[in-house]
Design an enzyme around this catalytic site. Sequence first.
Site, mmCIF file in Angstrom:
data_model
loop_
_atom_site.group_PDB
_atom_site.id
_atom_site.type_symbol
_atom_site.label_atom_id
_atom_site.label_comp_id
_atom_site.label_asym_id
_atom_site.label_seq_id
_atom_site.Cartn_x
_atom_site.Cartn_y
_atom_site.Cartn_z
ATOM 1 N N HIS A 103 31.916 42.002 37.544
ATOM 2 C CA HIS A 103 30.701 42.472 38.199
ATOM 3 C C HIS A 103 30.103 43.654 37.447
ATOM 4 C CE1 HIS A 103 33.988 44.762 40.068
ATOM 5 N NE2 HIS A 103 33.116 45.748 40.237
ATOM 6 N N HIS A 132 32.840 44.381 34.263
ATOM 7 C CA HIS A 132 34.285 44.581 34.344
ATOM 8 C C HIS A 132 34.884 43.824 35.529
ATOM 9 C CE1 HIS A 132 32.621 47.518 37.163
ATOM 10 N NE2 HIS A 132 33.822 47.601 37.743
ATOM 11 N N ARG A 177 34.848 51.384 48.746
ATOM 12 C CA ARG A 177 35.578 50.145 48.459
ATOM 13 C C ARG A 177 37.005 50.207 48.995
ATOM 14 N NH1 ARG A 177 36.271 49.308 42.361
ATOM 15 N NH2 ARG A 177 38.438 49.953 42.608
ATOM 16 N N ASP A 223 37.910 44.771 38.230
ATOM 17 C CA ASP A 223 38.449 46.048 38.659
ATOM 18 C C ASP A 223 39.909 46.252 38.247
ATOM 19 O OD1 ASP A 223 36.170 47.085 39.896
ATOM 20 O OD2 ASP A 223 36.608 46.088 41.800
#
Length: 306
Positions: free
Chosen positions: A268, A111, A283, A113
């Site tokens: 990723h 995907h 994150r 993000d």
Amino acid sequence: MTTDTLDLIPQALQSAAELDIVPLATRIGAEIRGVRLSGSLSAEVFLAIKQALLRHKVIFFRGQGHLDDAGHEAFGRLWGDTVPHPTVPPPQGTTLLELDSEHGGRANSWHTDVTFQAAYPQVAILRAVLIPEVGGDTVWANTGAAYEHLPPDLKDLAGRLWAVHGNDYDYAATRSVETEDAGVKRYREVFTSRLIEAEHPVVRVHPETGERTLVLGHFVKRLLGYSTQDSLRLFDIFESHILRPENTVRWRWRQDDVAIWDNRATQHYAINDYGAKKRVVRRVTIAGDAPVSLDGRRSRVLRDGI
């Protein structure tokens, strides 16, 4: 860019040459050594790091154990406005997204993000808080290289396609929902607590480099103008080009590593191969702008609520 920023570009290019940058693969990925990340980096060093990111798409830093949540966010603010996840609540007093393997934080599919938002994030900065001894690697793919190496007819087709992305993507597509534990089920419920959809071009023009990149990944629900079956077939064709091994790099995490990726030019996959071992990463996400298609149209919001 401001005049002051433009004035710093020659110094940034010189600083980039002075950075210890170790490419990890031909098309994507580099480790930068000897840099202590913080919110007080000089403008020249920061711009050199940014130049390296635009070139390599994902960059890695070992040994950043001095960073706590506040330092992580302070470094993030050098890149732009830090924003929380639109549906998953951050740890108190932060804009961080915590991915804890014991509470559903195992995003083991390809995907980009938050593409279910029209203006999805431009950059993500991931810090390793707790890493299992074996497993838990992350793989990134260069969506710009994927587009560049498409056959001409597929480039032409991709440039005319638009897709609907949603946060209620099919969780059962690659695993059985019936076998999910309580933590995964709860995380999925929180993730989809507010249904969000956006319409994106399959090919966007990168706002800083002018590069053309593919916008796909697991949040895609359908291609506009195509049936579900045809959408899936076309999706698989383009996604297979993104995931060709030569477009990817794999990172073996250590405690206190930091990875930064250009979310406008990558996908990723966090590999879920570490069993019951605990893995925690946090994150910081940097606000982005709505993608622009080859013909100049911008992505748009389709749904933003219940």
